[in-house]
Scaffold this active site. Structure first.
Site, mmCIF file in Angstrom:
data_model
loop_
_atom_site.group_PDB
_atom_site.id
_atom_site.type_symbol
_atom_site.label_atom_id
_atom_site.label_comp_id
_atom_site.label_asym_id
_atom_site.label_seq_id
_atom_site.Cartn_x
_atom_site.Cartn_y
_atom_site.Cartn_z
ATOM 1 N N HIS A 49 0.975 -1.495 -0.014
ATOM 2 C CA HIS A 49 -0.037 0.112 -0.087
ATOM 3 C C HIS A 49 0.948 1.249 -0.088
ATOM 4 C CE1 HIS A 49 -2.944 -2.965 1.885
ATOM 5 N NE2 HIS A 49 -3.579 -2.206 0.691
ATOM 6 N N ASP A 52 2.498 1.695 3.242
ATOM 7 C CA ASP A 52 3.584 0.639 3.671
ATOM 8 C C ASP A 52 4.932 1.049 3.173
ATOM 9 O OD1 ASP A 52 1.757 -1.453 4.511
ATOM 10 O OD2 ASP A 52 1.314 -1.909 2.614
HETATM 11 C C1 XUL Z 1 -9.491 -6.086 1.036
HETATM 12 C C2 XUL Z 1 -8.307 -6.341 0.519
HETATM 13 C C3 XUL Z 1 -7.167 -5.509 0.254
HETATM 14 C C4 XUL Z 1 -6.444 -5.537 -1.155
HETATM 15 C C5 XUL Z 1 -5.391 -4.308 -1.390
HETATM 16 O O1 XUL Z 1 -10.345 -6.873 1.323
HETATM 17 O O2 XUL Z 1 -8.218 -7.652 -0.227
HETATM 18 O O3 XUL Z 1 -6.308 -5.933 1.136
HETATM 19 O O4 XUL Z 1 -6.069 -6.454 -1.629
HETATM 20 O O5 XUL Z 1 -5.801 -2.908 -1.094
#
Ligand code: XUL
Ligand code: MN
Length: 343
Positions: A49, A52
């Site tokens: 992310h 992160d």
């Molecule tokens: C939420 C999910 C997230 C995405 C990344 O359910 O799966 O972790 O994969 O933003």
């Protein structure tokens, strides 16, 4: 012969075990300490992310984001890991409480787009052209809260602004039908690819299928993958498992339904997915797991995936064809079950 599978994980999958009913019960593991053991467990890449990669990204200037991301890139390089993708985490910021791109407030929509552009910059600095959009709060708690037609147009505006920001970036939309919202606007890959078709450059908008999200939508994850593959739009997968229509469980791959897992591997294997994409696991360790063994859900998911690749490769093609020709699907059903049981 297709390439060997490459595996990717997100730092959030090595978690402290908190849930809505109880606080964390495992100590926080720093990012740098997470990556080395995962490399040793056979992982090749990370998914990140934006925060992160750059903690408190919203408070940082463009040049701080550049220097911090490049430092991180060196750390990953040193461990022999590449970055598969990055994703903006809009849903934790209070400004995004009612969504980012689909918020009723135009200032919030603008904030969401600007933050996403910074995430695109992070992708570029880390050498990946793949941005993932899980549209977490792009939906409603009650249907009357937003104008749904306008909301879809806002999503297309956001996608176009992102595409315009960087001529190389590709956007993979990760559909999910609900949680955290009561109803999400983009619940399935069909919705995601319809949106893609309306973008300024449809060739740069595709999808990412997560097993649990497809099951929560009442769909078969392998068919969701196949739909995207048929359109050359399956750009990543988040494999995990899900026991029925509950909260998003993110169980280890194959943990609930080995047959459904087998079929996901089968569809990926038949499409030679390894040639173009990475296999990522979006899995959560059980809260009961002790800190020293809190990466087993990742190792086990990878182990089961590879075991199922073997099962797909060793299923007798003549028997399969014979059953299909005779339309004897009862026989095919039994043959698959026996093959999975090793009998
Ligand atoms: C939420 C999910 C997230 C995405 C990344 O359910 O799966 O972790 O994969 O933003
Ligand atoms: Mn996911």
């Amino acid at each position: 012969m297709s390439k060997a599978y490459r595996f990717s994980f997100g730092p959030w999958t090595v978690s402290e075990g908190g849930d809505p009913f109880g606080p964390p019960i495992r100590p926080t593991v720093e990012f740098a300490a997470k990556i080395k053991p995962l490399k040793e467990l056979g992982f090749d890449a990370v998914m990140l992310h934006d925060d992160d990669a750059v903690p408190e990204v919203d408070r940082k200037s463009a040049s701080q984001i550049e220097s911090e991301t490049k430092e991180l890139g060196k750390l990953l390089d040193g461990e022999g890991l590449v970055t598969e993708l990055a994703a903006p985490r809009l849903w934790e910021d209070p400004r995004g409480a009612d969504g980012g791109y689909t918020a009723n407030d135009a200032n919030v929509r603008q904030w969401a787009i600007e933050r996403t552009k910074r995430c695109v910059d992070i992708c570029r600095y880390l050498g990946t052209d793949l941005l993932v959009l899980w549209l977490a709060r792009e939906g409603t708690y009650i249907r009357e809260a937003k104008n749904a037609v306008d909301a879809h147009k806002h999503l297309i505006d956001a996608i176009n602004a992102i595409l315009e920001h960087d001529a190389q970036i590709r956007i993979a939309i990760e559909p999910k039908p609900n949680e955290p919202m009561d109803q999400a606007y983009i619940p399935t890959i069909g919705h995601a690819l319809a949106l893609a078709s309306q973008a300024a450059d449809p060739s740069r908008v595709g999808g990412l299928i997560e097993t649990a999200h497809a099951i929560l939508a009442g769909l078969d994850p392998s068919d969701e993958m196949a739909f995207a593959l048929a359109m050359n739009k399956l750009w990543s997968v988040h494999l995990n498992d899900q026991n029925g229509l509950k909260f998003d469980q993110d169980k280890a791959f194959g943990s609930t339904n080995l047959r459904v897992a087998f079929n996901q591997v089968r569809v990926l294997e038949r499409a030679a997915f390894a040639d173009s994409g990475m296999v990522a696991f979006d899995v959560k360790a059980m809260r009961t797991q002790k800190a020293e063994v809190a990466t087993k859900h990742l190792a086990n998911s990878r182990h089961i995936f590879l075991a199922l690749v073997e099962k797909v490769r060793t299923f007798d093609p003549n028997l399969e064809q014979q059953c299909i020709t005779n339309r004897d699907y009862e026989q095919l059903d039994l043959a698959i079950l026996e093959h999975l049981m090793g009998s």
